[in-house]
Structure formats: structure tokens, C-alpha cells
Scaffold this motif. Structure first.
Motif, mmCIF file in Angstrom:
data_model
loop_
_atom_site.group_PDB
_atom_site.id
_atom_site.type_symbol
_atom_site.label_atom_id
_atom_site.label_comp_id
_atom_site.label_asym_id
_atom_site.label_seq_id
_atom_site.Cartn_x
_atom_site.Cartn_y
_atom_site.Cartn_z
ATOM 1 N N ALA A 73 41.264 36.410 34.812
ATOM 2 C CA ALA A 73 39.734 35.165 35.350
ATOM 3 C C ALA A 73 38.783 35.823 36.088
ATOM 4 C CB ALA A 73 40.366 34.043 35.999
ATOM 5 N N LYS A 74 39.261 37.183 36.960
ATOM 6 C CA LYS A 74 38.381 37.049 37.784
ATOM 7 C C LYS A 74 36.936 37.455 37.020
ATOM 8 C CE LYS A 74 40.703 37.773 42.177
ATOM 9 N NZ LYS A 74 41.819 38.444 42.600
ATOM 10 N N GLY A 76 35.394 36.419 35.097
ATOM 11 C CA GLY A 76 34.394 35.539 34.744
ATOM 12 C C GLY A 76 33.505 35.546 35.531
ATOM 13 N N LYS A 77 33.047 36.130 36.416
ATOM 14 C CA LYS A 77 32.111 36.635 37.661
ATOM 15 C C LYS A 77 31.500 37.688 36.805
ATOM 16 C CE LYS A 77 34.981 36.275 41.559
ATOM 17 N NZ LYS A 77 35.065 36.421 43.008
#
Length: 85
Positions: A73-74, A76-77
Motif C-alpha cells: 500500500a505504501k 501508492g506514493k
């Protein structure tokens, strides 16, 4: 895109093995880089500045601005992805 904007591109390198780790470390000299690997043991070793593949020295790992992550999910940055699996 101007030079300032290019230097702010966040890069995600997926897979921190023989190819991914040296690539991520090299890119982290100029860009914000998130190095992702799903192998928690691998990441624990890298957090301790140990590369079991022998590709990268402990000093290089310790001095790097590379952000090591195991949560996809990280990623996504990130603006750009390089997959090295």
C-alpha cells in the motif's frame, strides 16, 4: 517538466535482490526511492545493513536514503515503478 519536478519523482523498486537492491540504492542518491520486498527476513537483514547476496556493503546500506518497505500500500506514493523480480 522542470528539473525540480523531476527530482521530486518518487520511485518504487519492487524486488530487492541482485538487481533491485543496487538499482534502488543508486536511484536513492538522486530521488526519493521506496524499495519493496515481500520477504520480511530479507528486509530485516537490510535494515541491519546486511546484504546476504554480497552485492552491497554495510556502509553503503547505512548511508543510503532508500526507504525499505514490505507494505505494498505504501507504493501508492510512487510516481514510477521498476519491477526487478
Amino acid at each position: 517538466m522542470n528539473a525540480f519536478a523531476v527530482s521530486q519523482i518518487k520511485i518504487g523498486v519492487v524486488g530487492l535482490g541482485y538487481v533491485g537492491l543496487p538499482l534502488a540504492l543508486s536511484l536513492a542518491k538522486s530521488f526519493p526511492v521506496f524499495g519493496y520486498d515481500c520477504n520480511r527476513m530479507r528486509l530485516n537483514a537490510l535494515h541491519s545493513n546486511e546484504d546476504v547476496t554480497g552485492e552491497v556493503s554495510a556502509q553503503t546500506l547505512a548511508a543510503s536514503a532508500l526507504t525499505l518497505i514490505d507494505d505494498p500500500a505504501k507504493l501508492g506514493k510512487c510516481d514510477l515503478f521498476i519491477v526487478t523480480v
